[in-house]
Write a protein that holds these residues in place. Structure first.
Motif, PDB file in Angstrom:
ATOM      1  N   UNK A  48      19.701  48.817  49.842  1.00 49.66           N
ATOM      2  CA  UNK A  48      19.300  50.640  50.452  1.00 49.66           C
ATOM      3  C   UNK A  48      19.620  51.797  49.457  1.00 49.66           C
ATOM      4  N   UNK A  49      20.046  51.644  47.813  1.00 54.83           N
ATOM      5  CA  UNK A  49      20.123  53.102  47.179  1.00 54.83           C
ATOM      6  C   UNK A  49      21.082  51.787  45.950  1.00 54.83           C
ATOM      7  N   UNK A  50      20.611  52.305  45.085  1.00 51.72           N
ATOM      8  CA  UNK A  50      21.361  51.959  43.439  1.00 51.72           C
ATOM      9  C   UNK A  50      21.759  53.310  42.913  1.00 51.72           C
ATOM     10  N   UNK A  54      26.285  55.198  34.776  1.00 50.07           N
ATOM     11  CA  UNK A  54      26.542  57.481  34.646  1.00 50.07           C
ATOM     12  C   UNK A  54      26.552  57.720  36.332  1.00 50.07           C
ATOM     13  N   UNK A  55      25.435  57.417  37.076  1.00 49.87           N
ATOM     14  CA  UNK A  55      25.951  58.105  38.437  1.00 49.87           C
ATOM     15  C   UNK A  55      24.066  58.881  37.754  1.00 49.87           C
ATOM     16  N   UNK A  56      23.509  59.162  36.421  1.00 52.35           N
ATOM     17  CA  UNK A  56      22.502  59.785  36.349  1.00 52.35           C
ATOM     18  C   UNK A  56      21.059  59.627  37.161  1.00 52.35           C
ATOM     19  N   UNK A  57      21.174  58.401  37.067  1.00 48.22           N
ATOM     20  CA  UNK A  57      20.002  57.324  37.682  1.00 48.22           C
ATOM     21  C   UNK A  57      20.092  56.781  38.891  1.00 48.22           C
ATOM     22  N   UNK A  58      18.921  56.592  39.540  1.00 42.39           N
ATOM     23  CA  UNK A  58      19.135  56.482  41.201  1.00 42.39           C
ATOM     24  C   UNK A  58      17.930  55.609  41.902  1.00 42.39           C
ATOM     25  N   UNK A  59      18.349  54.747  42.447  1.00 40.38           N
ATOM     26  CA  UNK A  59      16.923  54.677  43.055  1.00 40.38           C
ATOM     27  C   UNK A  59      17.506  53.999  44.830  1.00 40.38           C
ATOM     28  N   UNK A  60      16.478  54.559  45.724  1.00 40.54           N
ATOM     29  CA  UNK A  60      16.292  55.507  47.047  1.00 40.54           C
ATOM     30  C   UNK A  60      15.456  54.032  47.908  1.00 40.54           C
ATOM     31  N   UNK A  61      16.076  53.242  48.954  1.00 40.12           N
ATOM     32  CA  UNK A  61      15.576  51.909  49.133  1.00 40.12           C
ATOM     33  C   UNK A  61      14.283  53.233  49.920  1.00 40.12           C
ATOM     34  N   UNK A  62      13.268  52.658  50.211  1.00 39.13           N
ATOM     35  CA  UNK A  62      12.040  53.026  50.853  1.00 39.13           C
ATOM     36  C   UNK A  62      12.579  54.159  52.075  1.00 39.13           C
ATOM     37  N   UNK A  63      13.206  52.696  52.842  1.00 43.47           N
ATOM     38  CA  UNK A  63      13.082  53.563  54.314  1.00 43.47           C
ATOM     39  C   UNK A  63      14.222  54.725  54.666  1.00 43.47           C
ATOM     40  N   UNK A  64      15.060  54.565  53.793  1.00 45.97           N
ATOM     41  CA  UNK A  64      15.918  55.204  53.955  1.00 45.97           C
ATOM     42  C   UNK A  64      15.412  56.783  53.163  1.00 45.97           C
ATOM     43  N   UNK A  65      14.621  57.398  52.006  1.00 46.81           N
ATOM     44  CA  UNK A  65      14.693  58.457  51.181  1.00 46.81           C
ATOM     45  C   UNK A  65      14.229  59.159  51.590  1.00 46.81           C
ATOM     46  N   UNK A  66      14.658  60.361  51.561  1.00 44.01           N
ATOM     47  CA  UNK A  66      14.677  62.155  51.976  1.00 44.01           C
ATOM     48  C   UNK A  66      16.237  61.862  52.800  1.00 44.01           C
ATOM     49  N   UNK A  67      16.616  60.917  52.793  1.00 42.93           N
ATOM     50  CA  UNK A  67      17.628  61.111  54.502  1.00 42.93           C
ATOM     51  C   UNK A  67      19.132  60.369  54.128  1.00 42.93           C
ATOM     52  N   UNK A  68      19.074  59.583  52.789  1.00 42.59           N
ATOM     53  CA  UNK A  68      20.140  58.817  51.880  1.00 42.59           C
ATOM     54  C   UNK A  68      20.287  59.272  50.458  1.00 42.59           C
ATOM     55  N   UNK A  69      21.865  60.068  50.756  1.00 42.54           N
ATOM     56  CA  UNK A  69      21.525  59.808  48.705  1.00 42.54           C
ATOM     57  C   UNK A  69      22.714  59.180  48.691  1.00 42.54           C
ATOM     58  N   UNK A  70      22.947  58.622  46.653  1.00 42.93           N
ATOM     59  CA  UNK A  70      23.870  57.564  46.823  1.00 42.93           C
ATOM     60  C   UNK A  70      24.776  58.929  44.700  1.00 42.93           C
ATOM     61  N   UNK A  71      25.467  58.419  45.174  1.00 44.97           N
ATOM     62  CA  UNK A  71      26.367  59.363  44.155  1.00 44.97           C
ATOM     63  C   UNK A  71      27.615  58.725  43.408  1.00 44.97           C
ATOM     64  N   UNK A  72      28.340  58.991  42.795  1.00 48.12           N
ATOM     65  CA  UNK A  72      29.604  58.563  42.466  1.00 48.12           C
ATOM     66  C   UNK A  72      30.551  59.162  41.223  1.00 48.12           C
ATOM     67  N   UNK A  73      32.178  58.665  41.343  1.00 44.32           N
ATOM     68  CA  UNK A  73      32.374  59.794  40.662  1.00 44.32           C
ATOM     69  C   UNK A  73      33.293  58.740  39.992  1.00 44.32           C
ATOM     70  N   UNK A  74      33.079  58.680  38.962  1.00 43.24           N
ATOM     71  CA  UNK A  74      33.864  57.749  37.500  1.00 43.24           C
ATOM     72  C   UNK A  74      35.685  58.143  37.985  1.00 43.24           C
ATOM     73  N   UNK A  75      35.436  59.178  37.440  1.00 40.42           N
ATOM     74  CA  UNK A  75      37.240  58.880  37.641  1.00 40.42           C
ATOM     75  C   UNK A  75      37.543  58.690  39.105  1.00 40.42           C
TER      76      UNK A  75
END
Length: 123
Positions: A48-50, A54-75
């Motif tokens: 779906x997403x990777x 660091x959280x600076x780079x992501x990949x979003x799957x084509x079927x969910x692009x524009x609708x889903x986002x991925x993020x991280x909080x390492x703290x």
């Protein structure tokens, strides 16, 4: 070894939003790229997403692009999957996984997995 626990799944209507969380047990969490996969019974597990360490780079799957986002909080040792404008075809079990490279999109490239969280979208 990293232990991952997903949460946030549930039953929603088409057009609604959900935010999934993936919490890790290790303080070395930021050493891992994280991916979200989903699987429907009888079908392969699809990415779906990777997100990079660091959280600076992501990949979003084509079927969910524009609708889903991925993020991280390492703290907080947590990765999030924000899912908007949900569709019935988003119904699946969602898994998070930890691996070495965010550019990897195959399940076999990831070493550690959570138990999954169910998302059901009714139309």
């Amino acid at each position: 070894q990293v232990q991952l626990v997903e949460s946030g799944g549930g039953v929603v209507q088409a057009g609604d939003s959900l935010r999934l969380s993936c919490a890790a047990s290790e303080r070395t969490f930021n050493n891992y790229a994280i991916a979200w996969f989903r699987q429907v019974l009888g079908k392969e597990r699809d990415v779906v997403a990777t997100i990079s360490r660091s959280g600076k780079s992501t990949i979003i799957g084509n079927s969910v692009k524009g609708r889903f986002t991925i993020s991280r909080d390492n703290a907080k040792n947590t990765v999030y999957l924000q899912m908007n404008s949900l569709k019935s075809e988003d119904t699946a079990i969602y898994y998070c996984a930890a691996g070495r490279q965010f550019s990897f999109t195959r399940p076999n490239d990831y070493d550690y997995w959570g138990q999954g969280t169910q998302v059901i979208v009714s139309s």
